[in-house]
Write an enzyme that holds these catalytic residues in place. Structure first.
Site, PDB file in Angstrom:
ATOM      1  CG  MET A  24       8.317 -22.676 -14.316  1.00  0.00           C
ATOM      2  SD  MET A  24       8.326 -21.318 -14.891  1.00  0.00           S
ATOM      3  CE  MET A  24       7.336 -20.538 -13.778  1.00  0.00           C
ATOM      4  N   GLY A  25       8.706 -26.067 -10.510  1.00  0.00           N
ATOM      5  CA  GLY A  25       9.130 -26.352  -9.155  1.00  0.00           C
ATOM      6  C   GLY A  25       8.154 -25.707  -8.310  1.00  0.00           C
ATOM      7  CG  HIS A  31       2.884 -28.350  -9.385  1.00  0.00           C
ATOM      8  ND1 HIS A  31       3.090 -27.439  -8.349  1.00  0.00           N
ATOM      9  CD2 HIS A  31       2.992 -27.781 -10.458  1.00  0.00           C
ATOM     10  CE1 HIS A  31       3.254 -26.110  -8.976  1.00  0.00           C
ATOM     11  NE2 HIS A  31       3.285 -26.233 -10.267  1.00  0.00           N
TER      12      HIS A  31
HETATM   13  P1  AMP Z   1       3.903 -24.242 -12.920  1.00  0.00           P
HETATM   14  O1  AMP Z   1       4.884 -24.743 -12.184  1.00  0.00           O
HETATM   15  O2  AMP Z   1       3.233 -23.230 -12.171  1.00  0.00           O
HETATM   16  O3  AMP Z   1       4.544 -23.464 -14.351  1.00  0.00           O
HETATM   17  O4  AMP Z   1       2.884 -25.065 -13.209  1.00  0.00           O
HETATM   18  C1  AMP Z   1       3.265 -26.499 -13.875  1.00  0.00           C
HETATM   19  C2  AMP Z   1       1.985 -27.146 -14.126  1.00  0.00           C
HETATM   20  O5  AMP Z   1       1.287 -27.370 -13.107  1.00  0.00           O
HETATM   21  C3  AMP Z   1       1.062 -26.318 -15.142  1.00  0.00           C
HETATM   22  O6  AMP Z   1       0.684 -27.254 -16.208  1.00  0.00           O
HETATM   23  C4  AMP Z   1       0.070 -25.741 -14.628  1.00  0.00           C
HETATM   24  O7  AMP Z   1      -1.212 -25.533 -15.444  1.00  0.00           O
HETATM   25  C5  AMP Z   1      -0.151 -26.789 -13.644  1.00  0.00           C
HETATM   26  N1  AMP Z   1      -0.728 -26.168 -12.154  1.00  0.00           N
HETATM   27  C6  AMP Z   1      -0.369 -25.182 -11.433  1.00  0.00           C
HETATM   28  N2  AMP Z   1      -1.247 -24.896 -10.711  1.00  0.00           N
HETATM   29  C7  AMP Z   1      -2.318 -25.779 -10.709  1.00  0.00           C
HETATM   30  C8  AMP Z   1      -3.567 -25.826 -10.082  1.00  0.00           C
HETATM   31  N3  AMP Z   1      -4.045 -25.309  -9.063  1.00  0.00           N
HETATM   32  N4  AMP Z   1      -4.214 -27.029 -10.389  1.00  0.00           N
HETATM   33  C9  AMP Z   1      -3.932 -27.778 -11.379  1.00  0.00           C
HETATM   34  N5  AMP Z   1      -2.675 -27.595 -12.195  1.00  0.00           N
HETATM   35  C10 AMP Z   1      -1.943 -26.541 -11.626  1.00  0.00           C
END
Ligand code: AMP
Length: 286
Positions: A24-25, A31
């Site tokens: 989601m950016g 990420h």
């Molecule tokens: P989001 O943009 O927050 O929806 O996350 C996108 C992807 O990044 C998802 O697969 C999350 O699980 C992963 N993600 C977010 N935070 C972390 C983190 N601290 N460590 C590893 N992966 C992450």
């Protein structure tokens, strides 16, 4: 790295098999580590950057969710992405769009209990993005453990032929899991948030010393500061079925600090009981 705003631009940039990292950016080092993991494979890496309205409930932070396409492009390019796909809402949900993907009863438990419809929103948008991106491999973070579990289920149940990879959680130096939402924490809240990895560390320590009783393992909850509003802390089997002391397990936590909702988890393995504590150490991105 190409920035694609439409499916046509995406197709022009990548025509064959690819690896996919949906986001989601507001990208951070967590990420970046997913992108680097995907880039270890020979296929080009497509990163989507789309704040999906349908996974936010009424009163949640859809409008205030951080958006930073310029910063995201720099981070994604440095981590090895070939394409950053940042579509408009109308392209993801064109007029007449009615189909939803419901990943079953587990989507209504844990985070789904307090966020009705959230995982239907996630499963629907990710499946739609699979259709647009057409990946052979997708990388999700283990930080969103329930999301990873459900998206494995969707890939299996719908026979999508997509290899679902779970990447380790990347943490700040004090152990707090990186999250796009951490930037909403005040200095005081940020200091209090460290109680989450500390609680998980206490559980890891008890587990390493042989404790398997769920009530005893979850006892350190009492040490949480009163400003940290616990939504749930549960022990489950690794596939999120009920906890079995003899099988791989996971402790999952969701809580609120003011308006900010934070989640984290700790994977526990009876075959390697000291491993859990090591996963809580701050990690450089892969
Ligand atoms: P989001 O943009 O927050 O929806 O996350 C996108 C992807 O990044 C998802 O697969 C999350 O699980 C992963 N993600 C977010 N935070 C972390 C983190 N601290 N460590 C590893 N992966 C992450």
């Amino acid at each position: 790295m190409i920035i694609a705003r439409t499916a046509a631009e995406l197709r022009a940039a990548v025509s064959g098999p690819c690896s996919f990292v949906p986001t989601m950016g507001a990208l951070h080092d967590g990420h970046a580590s997913l992108i680097r993991l995907a880039a270890e494979h020979p296929e080009p890496v497509v990163v989507s950057d789309f704040v999906n309205p349908t996974q936010f409930g009424v009163g949640e932070d859809f409008k205030s969710y951080p958006r930073d396409l310029v910063g995201d492009a720099a981070l994604a390019a440095a981590a090895g992405a070939a394409v950053l796909y940042a579509p408009d809402v109308d392209e993801v949900y064109p007029p007449g769009f009615v189909t939803t993907v419901d990943p079953g009863p587990l989507s209504r438990e844990l985070c789904g209990a307090s966020r009705p419809g959230h995982f239907v929103g996630v499963a629907t948008v990710v499946t739609r993005l699979y259709g647009l991106v057409r990946p052979t491999r997708v990388v999700f973070g283990r930080k969103d453990y329930q999301q990873l579990t459900l998206m494995r289920r969707v890939a299996k149940d719908l026979a999508l032929g997509i290899d679902v990879i779970g990447a380790p959680t990347i943490r700040e130096a004090d152990g707090l899991a990186m999250s796009s939402r951490n930037r909403f924490l005040s200095a005081d809240q940020r200091a209090e948030a460290v109680a989450i990895p500390r609680l998980l560390a206490a559980i890891a320590e008890a587990y390493a010393s042989g404790e398997r009783n769920p009530t005893a393992l979850l006892l350190p909850t009492h040490a949480l500061p009163s400003t940290l509003e616990l939504e749930y802390l549960e022990l489950r089997a690794a596939d999120l079925s009920p906890y079995d002391p003899a099988a791989p397990a996971v402790a999952l936590i969701a809580c609120r600090l003011g308006a900010t909702r934070l989640i984290d988890n700790l994977e526990l393995d009876p075959a390697d009981p000291t491993a859990a504590g090591r996963t809580l150490d701050a990690k450089e991105p892969v």
